[in-house]
Design a protein around this motif. Structure first.
Motif, PDB file in Angstrom:
ATOM      1  N   ARG A 112       0.856  -1.173   0.000  1.00  0.00           N
ATOM      2  CA  ARG A 112       0.000   0.000   0.000  1.00  0.00           C
ATOM      3  C   ARG A 112       0.901   1.234   0.000  1.00  0.00           C
ATOM      4  N   VAL A 113       0.892   1.945  -1.114  1.00  0.00           N
ATOM      5  CA  VAL A 113       1.752   3.115  -1.282  1.00  0.00           C
ATOM      6  C   VAL A 113       0.928   4.367  -0.984  1.00  0.00           C
ATOM      7  N   LEU A 114       1.413   5.185  -0.070  1.00  0.00           N
ATOM      8  CA  LEU A 114       0.638   6.361   0.333  1.00  0.00           C
ATOM      9  C   LEU A 114       1.554   7.475   0.818  1.00  0.00           C
ATOM     10  N   ALA A 115       0.974   8.662   0.925  1.00  0.00           N
ATOM     11  CA  ALA A 115       1.691   9.831   1.442  1.00  0.00           C
ATOM     12  C   ALA A 115       1.121  10.145   2.818  1.00  0.00           C
ATOM     13  N   PRO A 116       1.843   9.851   3.901  1.00  0.00           N
ATOM     14  CA  PRO A 116       1.295  10.013   5.254  1.00  0.00           C
ATOM     15  C   PRO A 116       0.810  11.419   5.568  1.00  0.00           C
ATOM     16  N   LEU A 117       1.473  12.453   5.005  1.00  0.00           N
ATOM     17  CA  LEU A 117       1.075  13.815   5.320  1.00  0.00           C
ATOM     18  C   LEU A 117      -0.178  14.250   4.569  1.00  0.00           C
ATOM     19  N   ALA A 118      -0.494  13.543   3.475  1.00  0.00           N
ATOM     20  CA  ALA A 118      -1.608  13.967   2.635  1.00  0.00           C
ATOM     21  C   ALA A 118      -2.834  13.090   2.776  1.00  0.00           C
TER      22      ALA A 118
END
Length: 256
Positions: A112-118
């Motif tokens: 699961r690829v994600l941007a933690p801040l966004a």
């Protein structure tokens, strides 16, 4: 910080460089205070006293108090999934980001690829379910500093969905290498490629997402590598090496 050069007549010193007085992010020896680079590999880690006895002819770099970790990998370097250019890579190296895996948020190669801040994601639930996580910036300026990914996942958002600093760090580093099909232990162990970052001296800690485990996590006997305490910001990347070559250097911070 100073460097002690080997005898000019000593050809055996070659390209061996010994970093001393450091903290090494290593699962093999979390208490190591020296690291030897030979060519493009980490050739030795251990106590400084032993290093000086075993490798007296290596060029010594006194980086007392600095933390050495694998480089970060941005799995979402742009908002539209497009490739990065050389300007991006140069700036990224100065931040301690040694590689990128362009693409869009979602599932890639089972991760699961994600941007933690966004993005607000149930990180703890995903981890508990065995879903591997991979982090990135999504090209946002406020998320360019990679330690911000770790802080966001481990210290911000819903308390019951936070993960440990170590899990967040691995999602910000080793996970990207796995997407690139590069085997890596996620730590600076013997024989690993000499791609790493020298961070400025900073308070270090071992933090778990579960307060009940913090007591044993910080005990040296737990053999858990230390990471920066991110409650008061994050350290700067003083030097970045890729395949044993210096690709970013803060002027005057560390002698060559």
């Amino acid at each position: 910080m100073t460097a002690t050069a080997p005898d000019a007549s000593d050809d055996a010193a070659g390209d061996e460089v010994l970093y001393t007085g450091v903290v090494v992010y290593s699962t093999q020896d979390p208490e190591a205070s020296s690291l030897l680079v030979s060519g493009d590999r980490i050739a030795w880690i251990g106590p400084t006293e032993t290093a000086e006895a075993l490798h007296p002819r290596a060029r010594r770099i006194d980086a007392t108090g600095c933390l050495l970790t694998p480089g970060f990998v941005d799995c979402l370097p742009t908002s539209d999934g497009s490739p990065v250019d050389e300007d991006w890579r140069r700036d990224a190296l100065a931040r301690g980001v040694t590689d990128a895996v362009p693409g869009l948020p979602g599932t890639r190669e089972g991760m699961r690829v994600l941007a933690p801040l966004a993005e607000t994601q149930p990180l703890k639930d995903l981890s508990t379910q065995g879903v591997p996580l991979a982090f990135g910036s999504l090209g946002a300026e406020e998320a360019a500093a990679p330690w911000s990914w770790v802080r966001s996942a481990a210290h911000e958002g819903e308390v019951d969905q936070r993960i440990s600093d170590r899990a967040a760090f691995l999602a910000s580093s080793r996970a990207g290498l796995r997407l690139l099909d590069i085997p890596h232990p996620g730590a600076l162990n013997l024989g690993v490629e000499a791609t790493f970052v020298v961070w400025e001296p900073w308070d270090l800690t071992v933090h778990s997402s579960d307060i009940r485990t913090n007591a044993w996590s910080v005990d040296p006997r737990s053999r858990t590598p230390m990471l920066p305490d991110l409650t008061e910001g994050a350290p700067r990347a003083l030097r970045t090496l890729v395949h044993g070559e210096i690709v970013h250097d803060t002027p005057g911070a560390i002698a060559r």
